[in-house]
Design a protein around this motif. Structure first.
Motif, PDB file in Angstrom:
ATOM      1  N   GLU A  54       0.828  -1.207   0.000  1.00 41.77           N
ATOM      2  CA  GLU A  54       0.000   0.000   0.000  1.00 41.77           C
ATOM      3  C   GLU A  54       0.861   1.255   0.000  1.00 41.77           C
ATOM      4  N   GLU A  55       1.973   1.236   0.727  1.00 43.68           N
ATOM      5  CA  GLU A  55       2.871   2.381   0.737  1.00 43.68           C
ATOM      6  C   GLU A  55       3.557   2.550  -0.615  1.00 43.68           C
ATOM      7  N   GLU A  56       3.929   1.438  -1.237  1.00 41.75           N
ATOM      8  CA  GLU A  56       4.577   1.491  -2.547  1.00 41.75           C
ATOM      9  C   GLU A  56       3.654   2.091  -3.599  1.00 41.75           C
ATOM     10  N   GLU A  57       2.384   1.795  -3.486  1.00 38.11           N
ATOM     11  CA  GLU A  57       1.422   2.315  -4.463  1.00 38.11           C
ATOM     12  C   GLU A  57       1.336   3.837  -4.416  1.00 38.11           C
ATOM     13  N   LYS A  58       1.631   4.400  -3.263  1.00 39.60           N
ATOM     14  CA  LYS A  58       1.626   5.855  -3.144  1.00 39.60           C
ATOM     15  C   LYS A  58       2.736   6.464  -4.001  1.00 39.60           C
ATOM     16  N   PHE A  59       3.866   5.744  -4.063  1.00 36.95           N
ATOM     17  CA  PHE A  59       4.967   6.216  -4.909  1.00 36.95           C
ATOM     18  C   PHE A  59       4.608   6.088  -6.379  1.00 36.95           C
TER      19      PHE A  59
END
Length: 241
Positions: A54-59
Motif C-alpha cells: 500500500e505504501e509502494e502504491e503511493k509512490f
C-alpha cells in the motif's frame, strides 16, 4: 471440538507472545522469534507485506518523479526493508489479526475450496489475478493450489477472474490431485489436519468427528467418502480414527 481447538490455540499463542501484561505493541521481528505455529507467523508477515504494498502504491501513483530508476528503487527497497524489520502491531490489532489468522487457517484446512473463494472474492463477482496472488500468500499449507492457479493464470494470460471461473478451477485442481491416488492423497490430507489440531491443542489427535470428515470430503467433491461419512452418521458413529 474445533471451536475448542481454535480457542485453545489462540490462548496458547497469546501466552507465548504477550509475556508482559503491560505490552502495548507487538513487533513483527519479535513475533517471528516466538514458539508459535509457522502459519500464524506467515499470516502476520503477509499482513506487513500488504502494508508495504500500500505504501509502494503511493509512490507509483505520483507522476512527478520517476521512482522506477534503479538507484531510486534500490533506496526505496532499503527503506521498506527497514520499516518491515521495525513494524509493530498494536495489542488490539494483534488480538484481532490473531483470531482471524487461526480461524482462517482452520477453515482453509477443512474446506479450502469454500474458504479460498470466500476470502478472495468477499462481495465481488470479479477480481484481478494480482489480488488472487496476493491473497494466496496468506495460506501456508496445500501449496498445490497456489502452483496450479498460478500456472493456469500464466497459460491463459488472465488479468482478472470471475468467482464462478475460480470455483470451477479449484474444483478441477482437487479432482486432478486426488485422482492420481485418491486414498493416499486423502489420508495425507487428513494427517495434515490432525497434525495441525495436535499442534493447536498440545495433545496428539488421532481421530476426527464424522461430521467434520463429511465437510472435508464434501468440499473437495470426494463424494464416495462423503457418502461413507453420511452412512456412519446414520449408524450413530461420532468419530473415525
Amino acid at each position: 471440538m474445533l471451536e475448542n481447538t481454535v480457542d485453545s490455540l489462540i490462548k496458547r499463542i497469546k501466552e507465548e507472545v504477550i509475556t508482559d501484561p503491560n505490552m502495548k505493541d507487538i513487533p513483527l521481528a519479535y513475533l517471528l522469534t516466538r514458539n508459535i505455529p509457522d502459519s500464524v507467523k506467515h499470516f502476520f508477515d503477509q499482513e506487513v507485506e500488504l502494508w508495504i504494498r500500500e505504501e509502494e502504491e503511493k509512490f507509483s501513483s505520483n507522476e512527478r518523479f520517476d521512482y522506477d530508476m534503479p538507484e531510486v528503487r534500490m533506496l526505496i527497497d532499503k527503506i521498506f526493508d527497514h520499516l518491515k524489520q521495525h513494524a509493530n502491531f498494536h495489542i488490539t490489532k494483534f488480538n484481532q489479526l490473531l483470531e482471524r489468522a487461526v480461524k482462517l487457517e482452520m477453515n482453509y484446512l477443512l474446506t479450502p475450496q469454500r474458504t479460498l473463494t470466500q476470502f478472495i472474492f468477499k462481495d465481488s463477482a470479479i477480481v484481478s489475478t494480482m489480488e488472487v496472488y496476493d491473497t494466496l500468500k496468506y495460506f501456508f499449507r496445500f501449496e498445490y493450489y497456489k502452483n496450479a492457479i498460478s500456472d493456469y493464470f500464466n497459460q491463459k494470460y488472465l488479468k482478472e477472474v470471475s468467482q464462478d471461473q475460480f470455483r470451477e478451477l479449484i474444483a478441477q485442481i482437487d479432482e486432478k490431485v486426488f485422482s492420481e491416488d485418491r486414498f493416499e492423497t486423502t489420508l495425507k490430507t487428513i494427517k495434515a489436519i490432525t497434525s495441525y489440531i495436535s499442534e493447536a491443542t498440545g495433545a496428539e489427535v488421532e481421530s476426527l468427528q464424522v461430521d467434520v470428515l463429511k465437510q472435508i470430503f464434501a468440499d473437495r467433491h470426494l463424494i464416495t467418502y462423503s457418502n461413507l461419512m453420511e452412512d456412519l452418521l446414520k449408524q450413530g458413529d461420532e468419530e473415525v480414527s
